[in-house]
Design a protein around this motif. Structure first.
Motif, short mmCIF file in Angstrom:
data_model
loop_
_atom_site.label_atom_id
_atom_site.label_comp_id
_atom_site.label_asym_id
_atom_site.label_seq_id
_atom_site.Cartn_x
_atom_site.Cartn_y
_atom_site.Cartn_z
N ILE A 251 -4.56 -7.43 17.03
CA ILE A 251 -3.43 -7.00 17.72
C ILE A 251 -2.67 -7.95 18.84
CG2 ILE A 251 -3.06 -4.96 18.94
CD1 ILE A 251 -4.77 -3.95 17.34
N GLY A 252 -1.34 -8.58 18.20
CA GLY A 252 -0.82 -8.90 19.02
C GLY A 252 -0.78 -8.64 20.64
N GLU A 253 -0.39 -9.46 21.63
CA GLU A 253 -1.03 -9.27 23.30
C GLU A 253 0.79 -8.21 23.46
OE1 GLU A 253 0.65 -11.79 27.19
OE2 GLU A 253 -1.01 -13.31 25.32
N GLY A 254 0.42 -7.16 23.83
CA GLY A 254 1.41 -6.28 24.64
C GLY A 254 1.50 -5.32 23.19
N GLU A 255 1.04 -5.51 22.06
CA GLU A 255 0.90 -4.57 21.53
C GLU A 255 0.14 -3.60 21.39
OE1 GLU A 255 1.32 -6.95 17.35
OE2 GLU A 255 3.42 -6.92 18.23
N THR A 256 -0.44 -2.63 20.44
CA THR A 256 -0.99 -1.34 20.50
C THR A 256 -2.14 -1.36 18.92
OG1 THR A 256 0.06 0.03 20.61
CG2 THR A 256 -0.72 -0.46 22.81
N GLN A 257 -0.43 -1.67 18.16
CA GLN A 257 -1.20 -1.51 16.87
C GLN A 257 -0.53 -2.37 15.73
OE1 GLN A 257 0.47 2.39 17.12
NE2 GLN A 257 2.50 2.01 15.86
N ILE A 258 -1.45 -1.97 14.93
CA ILE A 258 -1.40 -2.90 13.68
C ILE A 258 -1.21 -2.34 12.20
CG2 ILE A 258 -2.95 -4.30 13.55
CD1 ILE A 258 -1.96 -6.88 12.76
N GLU A 259 -0.77 -3.01 10.95
CA GLU A 259 -1.29 -2.17 10.01
C GLU A 259 -1.59 -3.02 8.44
OE1 GLU A 259 1.42 -0.99 6.10
OE2 GLU A 259 1.97 0.16 7.40
N VAL A 260 -2.36 -2.47 8.51
CA VAL A 260 -3.42 -4.02 7.41
C VAL A 260 -3.65 -2.87 6.74
CG1 VAL A 260 -6.21 -4.36 6.83
CG2 VAL A 260 -5.54 -4.15 8.99
N SER A 261 -3.50 -3.65 5.34
CA SER A 261 -3.44 -2.85 3.42
C SER A 261 -4.79 -3.64 2.91
CB SER A 261 -2.00 -3.88 3.33
OG SER A 261 -2.18 -4.96 3.08
N ILE A 262 -4.75 -3.01 2.43
CA ILE A 262 -5.85 -2.51 1.54
C ILE A 262 -5.96 -2.60 -0.12
CG2 ILE A 262 -8.41 -1.60 0.95
CD1 ILE A 262 -8.23 -2.58 4.08
N VAL A 263 -6.66 -3.61 -0.94
CA VAL A 263 -6.19 -4.05 -1.66
C VAL A 263 -7.06 -3.51 -3.18
CG1 VAL A 263 -4.75 -4.74 -3.56
CG2 VAL A 263 -4.16 -5.52 -1.31
N PHE A 264 -7.01 -2.88 -3.49
CA PHE A 264 -8.25 -2.31 -4.69
C PHE A 264 -8.24 -3.18 -5.44
CE2 PHE A 264 -7.09 1.81 -3.14
CZ PHE A 264 -7.78 2.05 -1.67
N GLU A 265 -9.77 -3.38 -5.76
CA GLU A 265 -9.86 -4.79 -7.31
C GLU A 265 -9.49 -3.84 -8.30
OE1 GLU A 265 -13.62 -6.01 -7.81
OE2 GLU A 265 -14.28 -6.53 -5.90
N GLU A 266 -9.15 -2.44 -8.79
CA GLU A 266 -8.76 -1.88 -9.55
C GLU A 266 -8.36 -0.54 -9.27
OE1 GLU A 266 -11.27 -0.73 -13.38
OE2 GLU A 266 -12.50 -3.42 -12.58
N PRO A 267 -6.75 -0.24 -9.57
CA PRO A 267 -6.49 1.12 -8.99
C PRO A 267 -6.80 2.39 -9.88
CG PRO A 267 -6.03 0.47 -10.92
CD PRO A 267 -6.19 -1.37 -10.91
N TYR A 268 -6.54 3.14 -8.39
CA TYR A 268 -7.15 4.87 -9.24
C TYR A 268 -6.47 5.61 -9.89
CZ TYR A 268 -11.05 3.82 -6.04
OH TYR A 268 -12.25 4.06 -4.98
N PRO A 269 -6.81 6.70 -10.78
CA PRO A 269 -6.01 7.16 -11.73
C PRO A 269 -4.75 8.34 -11.48
CG PRO A 269 -8.17 7.75 -11.69
CD PRO A 269 -8.16 6.81 -10.54
N SER A 270 -5.12 8.31 -9.70
CA SER A 270 -4.25 8.82 -8.98
C SER A 270 -5.12 8.18 -7.70
CB SER A 270 -4.13 10.76 -9.31
OG SER A 270 -5.82 10.94 -8.56
N GLN A 271 -3.47 10.13 -6.85
CA GLN A 271 -4.04 8.59 -5.60
C GLN A 271 -4.86 10.22 -5.20
OE1 GLN A 271 -0.46 9.84 -3.49
NE2 GLN A 271 0.95 7.61 -4.67
N HIS A 272 -6.08 10.46 -5.26
CA HIS A 272 -6.85 11.40 -5.42
C HIS A 272 -8.41 10.96 -5.18
CE1 HIS A 272 -4.41 14.36 -4.80
NE2 HIS A 272 -3.55 14.29 -6.51
#
Length: 80
Positions: free
Chosen positions: A6-27
């Motif tokens: 997290i950069g200086e003066g920032e309070t949050q950061i977004e981290v993306s997690i990419v799956f090796e194989e997608p799930y069939p749905s968002q459930h």
């Protein structure tokens, strides 16, 4: 495990997690935690192929670097 900074003066950061194989749905369930008590993580968005997690720093002068541990669990394609 995913590193983050997290950069200086920032309070949050977004981290993306990419799956090796997608799930069939968002459930599916994704659980995440940080390796240091100065941070916490929340789920921002989830898709079949990836999830976006937000790491929040509790105090501005706290640590700026850490590791995010995560696990995702759900039904595989073709499962009932």
């Amino acid at each position: 495990m995913s590193p983050f900074q997290i950069g200086e003066g920032e309070t949050q950061i977004e981290v993306s997690i990419v799956f090796e194989e997608p799930y069939p749905s968002q459930h599916y369930v994704i659980v995440a935690m940080c390796n240091h008590p100065d941070f916490y993580v929340v789920l921002k968005t989830q898709r079949e192929d990836m999830a976006f997690l937000e790491v929040v720093r509790r105090q501005a002068e706290a640590e700026s670097f850490g590791f995010l541990s995560w696990i995702a669990v759900g039904l595989e394609s073709g499962a009932v």
